[in-house]
Design an enzyme around this catalytic site. Structure first.
Site, PDB file in Angstrom:
ATOM      1  N   ALA A 205     -12.605 128.887 -30.523  1.00 40.35           N
ATOM      2  CA  ALA A 205     -13.489 129.067 -29.593  1.00 40.35           C
ATOM      3  C   ALA A 205     -13.972 130.625 -29.370  1.00 40.35           C
ATOM      4  CB  ALA A 205     -12.806 128.616 -28.252  1.00 40.35           C
ATOM      5  N   ASN A 206     -14.765 130.859 -28.209  1.00 39.73           N
ATOM      6  CA  ASN A 206     -15.110 132.076 -27.961  1.00 39.73           C
ATOM      7  C   ASN A 206     -15.039 132.290 -26.553  1.00 39.73           C
ATOM      8  OD1 ASN A 206     -17.668 131.353 -26.533  1.00 39.73           O
ATOM      9  ND2 ASN A 206     -17.918 130.621 -28.621  1.00 39.73           N
TER      10      ASN A 206
END
Ligand code: CTP
Length: 393
Positions: A205-206
């Site tokens: 993810a970020n």
């Protein structure tokens, strides 16, 4: 509220008498009110009183309604559905998608905005189950008015008292927000990160919080647009009146965006993962003692902005974002060409922008580059929405 059709669901609470006052206020402002009475509600107000005050047939039986007009038509009819009073039981049904009577069936079937006015004993309101149900409903864009604190029928005080009729009336007016410059336009907005699975329990993810994308969705809705917000996993509440399409991966996000077309404007504010794991493991990856760490092979994700920019149903205005840490404007100019969008909202993410509240923007369009001052994300959203409205004026 002239010409608006409202469906008022009355569930079981001693405070239901306030809904009779609400009907009078709504009719005085020009709305037509259709009442739906639950079995609990019928213990506190009569069909006759509701029929007299609304001047309409009162609906209280799923099967009778089915024979006459059909619960789906009843669900499609109103501009807004108001649940007042909303009992703990009906809120729980709404949160979990139960549909075992006319009111809950309509609430599951309707696409109109929903306002709930909870009324219950303070202990029931404060119970974690009710609070979790409210959090679910809020996250889905259900608007809430009250409950207030103060004297209640029982010798107990605390939160749980139904909002006053005037307060409910004001909340309904806000829900039916007056026509704005984007009324009749459909805006599609992406927001948040995407999650790209490695195996059933792990993902890549970020740090995107969805603050900017959600604020843009809210600002466009405030100008009257019908907004579809396609968002990856975030903790931001869904803005009022916005239709949320929650997704996880970039591929889901593209599919949800294409399903939402046609749209007049597309704003790609999501921080889409550029790559995904080429072959997601169907079982959890296990450590084998002595074995080397696994190598993840990545595959390129679809570019949603580029895809919608050259789509056969391309929105009239396509706005992309560019998160850059250096030579911001030059990178953004290149990105505009490469992705085929009309505008690029370039933001300098060299500082604490990701997850923070401020953003420094350069708006790049065919006319050139506009440098905006460092602004709170809410203000960036309002300014961008106003620019979009100007484009459509
Ligand atoms: N975007 C998208 N789909 C992707 C990647 C990006 O729709 N798979 C959109 C973003 O929502 C944003 C814009 O494209 O509006 C720019 O994304 P960004 O990641 O900043 O740029 P990239 O093209 O990935 O270039 P780079 O990472 O090299 O800066």
């Amino acid at each position: 509220m002239q010409g608006k059709n409202l469906l008022l669901v009355i569930s079981g609470s001693i405070a239901a008498y306030k809904s009779l006052l609400l009907i009078r206020l709504l009719r005085q402002s020009g709305a037509t009110v259709h009442a739906v009475l639950t079995a609990g509600g019928a213990r506190f107000v009569t069909r006759e009183a509701l029929a007299g005050l609304t001047g309409q047939r009162v609906h209280d039986d799923l099967w009778a309604a089915e024979a006459e007009i059909g619960h789906i038509r009843l669900a499609r009819l109103p501009d807004a559905v108001v649940v007042a009073p909303a009992s703990a039981d009906l809120l729980a049904k709404m949160a979990h998608g139960l549909a075992d009577d006319l009111a809950s069936t309509i609430l599951l079937a309707t696409r109109a905005p929903i306002l709930v006015a909870p009324a219950m004993n303070p202990a029931m309101w404060q119970h974690p189950a009710t609070q979790a149900n409210m959090a679910l409903l809020r996250a889905r864009g259900v608007a809430v008015v009250g409950p207030g604190e103060g004297a209640m029928a029982e010798p107990e005080s605390g939160p749980g008292r139904l909002a006053e009729a005037e307060e409910m009336h004001a909340a309904i007016a806000a829900l039916l927000a007056p026509a704005g410059p984007l009324t009749g336009r459909h805006a599609l907005v992406t927001s948040g990160p995407t999650h790209e699975p490695i195996d059933p329990v792990r993902y890549i993810a970020n740090r995107s919080s969805g603050k900017q994308g959600h604020a843009i969705a809210a600002a466009l809705a405030a100008l009257g647009a019908r907004v579809t917000l396609v968002s990856g996993p975030v903790t931001q509440p869904t803005p009022k009146g916005v239709m949320l399409r929650p997704v996880e991966t970039a591929r889901d996000m593209l599919a949800a965006c294409e399903a939402a077309l046609p749209a007049d404007v597309f704003v790609a504010a999501a921080a889409v993962a550029d790559w995904r794991v080429a072959s997601e493991a169907t079982q959890k990856l296990k450590k084998t003692p002595g074995a080397a760490a696994p190598t993840l092979t990545m595959a390129l994700n679809p570019d949603i902005l580029a895809t919608l920019s050259k789509h056969t149903q391309r929105p009239r205005l396509v706005v992309g974002f560019a998160a850059e840490t250096e030579t911001v404007v030059q990178h953004a100019l290149d990105k505009r060409q490469r992705k085929g969008c009309d505008w690029i909202v370039a933001n300098d993410v060299s500082g604490d922008v990701m997850g923070g509240d401020l953003n420094t923007i350069h708006l790049i369009s065919a006319e050139g580059v506009e440098d905006w001052p460092r602004l709170p994300k809410q203000d960036v959203a309002a300014r961008l929405a106003a620019r979009i409205a100007k484009e459509f004026s």
